[in-house]
Write a protein that holds these residues in place. Structure first.
Motif, PDB file in Angstrom:
ATOM      1  N   LEU A   1       0.950  -1.095  -0.172  1.00 57.10           N
ATOM      2  CA  LEU A   1       0.047  -0.020   0.145  1.00 57.10           C
ATOM      3  C   LEU A   1       0.817   1.119   0.082  1.00 57.10           C
ATOM      4  O   LEU A   1       0.891   2.396  -0.736  1.00 57.10           O
ATOM      5  CB  LEU A   1      -0.936   0.288   1.128  1.00 57.10           C
ATOM      6  CG  LEU A   1      -1.968   1.020   1.431  1.00 57.10           C
ATOM      7  CD1 LEU A   1      -2.947   1.091   0.023  1.00 57.10           C
ATOM      8  CD2 LEU A   1      -2.766   0.995   2.583  1.00 57.10           C
ATOM      9  N   SER A   2       1.712   1.324   0.560  1.00 58.74           N
ATOM     10  CA  SER A   2       2.918   2.462   0.839  1.00 58.74           C
ATOM     11  C   SER A   2       3.491   2.704  -0.654  1.00 58.74           C
ATOM     12  O   SER A   2       3.612   3.910  -0.996  1.00 58.74           O
ATOM     13  CB  SER A   2       4.060   2.201   1.788  1.00 58.74           C
ATOM     14  OG  SER A   2       5.072   3.173   1.868  1.00 58.74           O
ATOM     15  N   PHE A   3       3.929   1.549  -1.092  1.00 60.16           N
ATOM     16  CA  PHE A   3       4.344   1.668  -2.436  1.00 60.16           C
ATOM     17  C   PHE A   3       3.231   2.264  -3.613  1.00 60.16           C
ATOM     18  O   PHE A   3       3.681   3.092  -4.362  1.00 60.16           O
ATOM     19  CB  PHE A   3       4.724   0.308  -3.018  1.00 60.16           C
ATOM     20  CG  PHE A   3       5.249   0.374  -4.655  1.00 60.16           C
ATOM     21  CD1 PHE A   3       6.420   0.590  -4.824  1.00 60.16           C
ATOM     22  CD2 PHE A   3       4.525  -0.231  -5.499  1.00 60.16           C
ATOM     23  CE1 PHE A   3       6.859   0.538  -6.209  1.00 60.16           C
ATOM     24  CE2 PHE A   3       4.724  -0.215  -6.555  1.00 60.16           C
ATOM     25  CZ  PHE A   3       5.925   0.318  -7.076  1.00 60.16           C
ATOM     26  N   MET A   4       2.247   1.692  -3.299  1.00 54.73           N
ATOM     27  CA  MET A   4       1.198   2.273  -4.359  1.00 54.73           C
ATOM     28  C   MET A   4       0.878   3.668  -4.109  1.00 54.73           C
ATOM     29  O   MET A   4       0.761   4.586  -5.060  1.00 54.73           O
ATOM     30  CB  MET A   4      -0.234   1.351  -4.173  1.00 54.73           C
ATOM     31  CG  MET A   4      -0.168  -0.072  -4.362  1.00 54.73           C
ATOM     32  SD  MET A   4      -0.169  -0.190  -6.267  1.00 54.73           S
ATOM     33  CE  MET A   4      -1.536   0.644  -6.548  1.00 54.73           C
ATOM     34  N   VAL A   5       0.796   4.158  -2.917  1.00 52.53           N
ATOM     35  CA  VAL A   5       0.683   5.660  -2.422  1.00 52.53           C
ATOM     36  C   VAL A   5       1.631   6.551  -2.844  1.00 52.53           C
ATOM     37  O   VAL A   5       1.546   7.524  -3.791  1.00 52.53           O
ATOM     38  CB  VAL A   5       0.236   5.837  -0.961  1.00 52.53           C
ATOM     39  CG1 VAL A   5       0.284   7.213  -0.605  1.00 52.53           C
ATOM     40  CG2 VAL A   5      -1.065   4.997  -0.524  1.00 52.53           C
ATOM     41  N   ARG A   6       2.875   6.012  -2.783  1.00 51.36           N
ATOM     42  CA  ARG A   6       4.140   6.695  -3.426  1.00 51.36           C
ATOM     43  C   ARG A   6       4.437   6.924  -4.540  1.00 51.36           C
ATOM     44  O   ARG A   6       4.652   7.829  -5.299  1.00 51.36           O
ATOM     45  CB  ARG A   6       5.464   6.157  -2.854  1.00 51.36           C
ATOM     46  CG  ARG A   6       5.689   6.608  -1.350  1.00 51.36           C
ATOM     47  CD  ARG A   6       7.315   6.039  -0.831  1.00 51.36           C
ATOM     48  NE  ARG A   6       7.728   5.057  -1.319  1.00 51.36           N
ATOM     49  CZ  ARG A   6       7.477   3.818  -0.877  1.00 51.36           C
ATOM     50  NH1 ARG A   6       7.067   3.534   0.173  1.00 51.36           N
ATOM     51  NH2 ARG A   6       7.871   2.766  -1.468  1.00 51.36           N
ATOM     52  N   GLU A   7       4.190   5.497  -5.394  1.00 49.72           N
ATOM     53  CA  GLU A   7       4.265   5.479  -6.895  1.00 49.72           C
ATOM     54  C   GLU A   7       3.500   5.977  -7.907  1.00 49.72           C
ATOM     55  O   GLU A   7       3.771   6.223  -9.020  1.00 49.72           O
ATOM     56  CB  GLU A   7       5.050   4.177  -6.984  1.00 49.72           C
ATOM     57  CG  GLU A   7       6.296   3.837  -6.272  1.00 49.72           C
ATOM     58  CD  GLU A   7       7.508   4.680  -6.859  1.00 49.72           C
ATOM     59  OE1 GLU A   7       7.747   4.859  -8.034  1.00 49.72           O
ATOM     60  OE2 GLU A   7       8.074   4.862  -5.850  1.00 49.72           O
ATOM     61  N   GLU A   8       2.138   5.663  -7.420  1.00 52.54           N
ATOM     62  CA  GLU A   8       0.966   5.782  -8.223  1.00 52.54           C
ATOM     63  C   GLU A   8       0.372   7.359  -8.373  1.00 52.54           C
ATOM     64  O   GLU A   8      -0.590   7.518  -9.186  1.00 52.54           O
ATOM     65  CB  GLU A   8       0.160   4.891  -8.031  1.00 52.54           C
ATOM     66  CG  GLU A   8       0.291   3.536  -8.426  1.00 52.54           C
ATOM     67  CD  GLU A   8       1.090   3.345  -9.916  1.00 52.54           C
ATOM     68  OE1 GLU A   8       0.243   3.641 -10.704  1.00 52.54           O
ATOM     69  OE2 GLU A   8       1.996   2.537  -9.853  1.00 52.54           O
ATOM     70  N   ASN A   9       1.125   8.450  -7.731  1.00 51.55           N
ATOM     71  CA  ASN A   9       0.435   9.688  -7.676  1.00 51.55           C
ATOM     72  C   ASN A   9      -1.018   9.585  -7.464  1.00 51.55           C
ATOM     73  O   ASN A   9      -1.902  10.166  -8.310  1.00 51.55           O
ATOM     74  CB  ASN A   9       0.916  10.275  -8.732  1.00 51.55           C
ATOM     75  CG  ASN A   9       2.283  10.728  -8.946  1.00 51.55           C
ATOM     76  OD1 ASN A   9       3.104  10.797  -7.820  1.00 51.55           O
ATOM     77  ND2 ASN A   9       3.000  10.282 -10.110  1.00 51.55           N
ATOM     78  N   LEU A  10      -1.403   9.100  -6.395  1.00 57.40           N
ATOM     79  CA  LEU A  10      -2.952   8.878  -6.201  1.00 57.40           C
ATOM     80  C   LEU A  10      -3.588  10.251  -6.143  1.00 57.40           C
ATOM     81  O   LEU A  10      -3.002  10.872  -5.117  1.00 57.40           O
ATOM     82  CB  LEU A  10      -3.438   7.899  -4.979  1.00 57.40           C
ATOM     83  CG  LEU A  10      -2.706   6.355  -5.351  1.00 57.40           C
ATOM     84  CD1 LEU A  10      -3.064   5.651  -4.075  1.00 57.40           C
ATOM     85  CD2 LEU A  10      -3.269   5.821  -6.469  1.00 57.40           C
ATOM     86  N   SER A  11      -4.828  10.391  -6.560  1.00 58.54           N
ATOM     87  CA  SER A  11      -5.705  11.565  -6.289  1.00 58.54           C
ATOM     88  C   SER A  11      -6.043  11.598  -4.860  1.00 58.54           C
ATOM     89  O   SER A  11      -6.230  10.541  -4.290  1.00 58.54           O
ATOM     90  CB  SER A  11      -6.776  11.364  -7.192  1.00 58.54           C
ATOM     91  OG  SER A  11      -7.789  10.627  -6.930  1.00 58.54           O
ATOM     92  N   GLU A  12      -6.813  12.832  -4.597  1.00 61.46           N
ATOM     93  CA  GLU A  12      -7.478  12.778  -2.959  1.00 61.46           C
ATOM     94  C   GLU A  12      -8.402  12.140  -3.040  1.00 61.46           C
ATOM     95  O   GLU A  12      -8.611  11.426  -1.837  1.00 61.46           O
ATOM     96  CB  GLU A  12      -7.639  14.386  -2.889  1.00 61.46           C
ATOM     97  CG  GLU A  12      -6.510  15.214  -2.436  1.00 61.46           C
ATOM     98  CD  GLU A  12      -5.750  14.826  -1.214  1.00 61.46           C
ATOM     99  OE1 GLU A  12      -6.499  14.305  -0.263  1.00 61.46           O
ATOM    100  OE2 GLU A  12      -4.470  14.965  -1.053  1.00 61.46           O
ATOM    101  N   GLU A  13      -9.201  11.710  -4.067  1.00 59.86           N
ATOM    102  CA  GLU A  13     -10.395  10.922  -4.185  1.00 59.86           C
ATOM    103  C   GLU A  13      -9.935   9.437  -3.789  1.00 59.86           C
ATOM    104  O   GLU A  13     -10.712   8.749  -3.031  1.00 59.86           O
ATOM    105  CB  GLU A  13     -11.094  11.032  -5.238  1.00 59.86           C
ATOM    106  CG  GLU A  13     -12.215  10.267  -5.400  1.00 59.86           C
ATOM    107  CD  GLU A  13     -13.092  10.594  -6.693  1.00 59.86           C
ATOM    108  OE1 GLU A  13     -13.751   9.580  -7.121  1.00 59.86           O
ATOM    109  OE2 GLU A  13     -12.797  11.327  -7.551  1.00 59.86           O
TER     110      GLU A  13
END
Length: 122
Positions: free
Chosen positions: A95-107
């Motif tokens: 999950l940490s990787f996904m949040v850092r690497e995927e530039n997730l939107s606020e939504e």
């Protein structure tokens, strides 16, 4: 359950979508132009059947294939392998990787928070 090659997974995606199909139906679903030869796709389908991913119903010399392994079951196996091989069996690391690497939107971040909150309530 054996992991699929990229070509096998591509064909399985079509079977999961169609639920049951003849080889010609699979070829029609492929976006490639020109389409791959019938024998090539037929070979991949037979490999998937031997690996236990597809079953079939015979109609004379032709076969209609259907998934034996669900997309959800394959996804579960694939994610477990991904977790163990790349994230030391830690969903938090993934999950940490996904949040850092995927530039997730606020939504998207809020959706993830909501999922975590709901799962902790159970």
């Amino acid at each position: 359950m054996e992991e699929l090659t990229k070509a096998e997974e591509r064909i399985m995606q079509i079977f999961w979508k169609l639920k049951k199909a003849f080889v010609k139906d699979v070829i029609e679903e492929l976006p490639d132009d020109p389409k791959p030869p019938y024998n090539t796709i037929s070979s991949v389908v037979r490999i998937l059947e031997k690996k236990g991913y597809l079953g079939f119903t015979a109609y004379g010399k032709t076969h209609q294939y259907h998934p034996v392994i669900s997309k959800a079951a394959y996804r579960k196996m694939y994610i477990k392998k991904l977790l163990s091989g790349y994230f030391d069996n830690s969903p938090a690391s993934l999950l940490s990787f996904m949040v850092r690497e995927e530039n997730l939107s606020e939504e998207e971040l809020q959706k993830l928070k909501d999922i975590i909150d709901r799962s902790s309530e159970q």
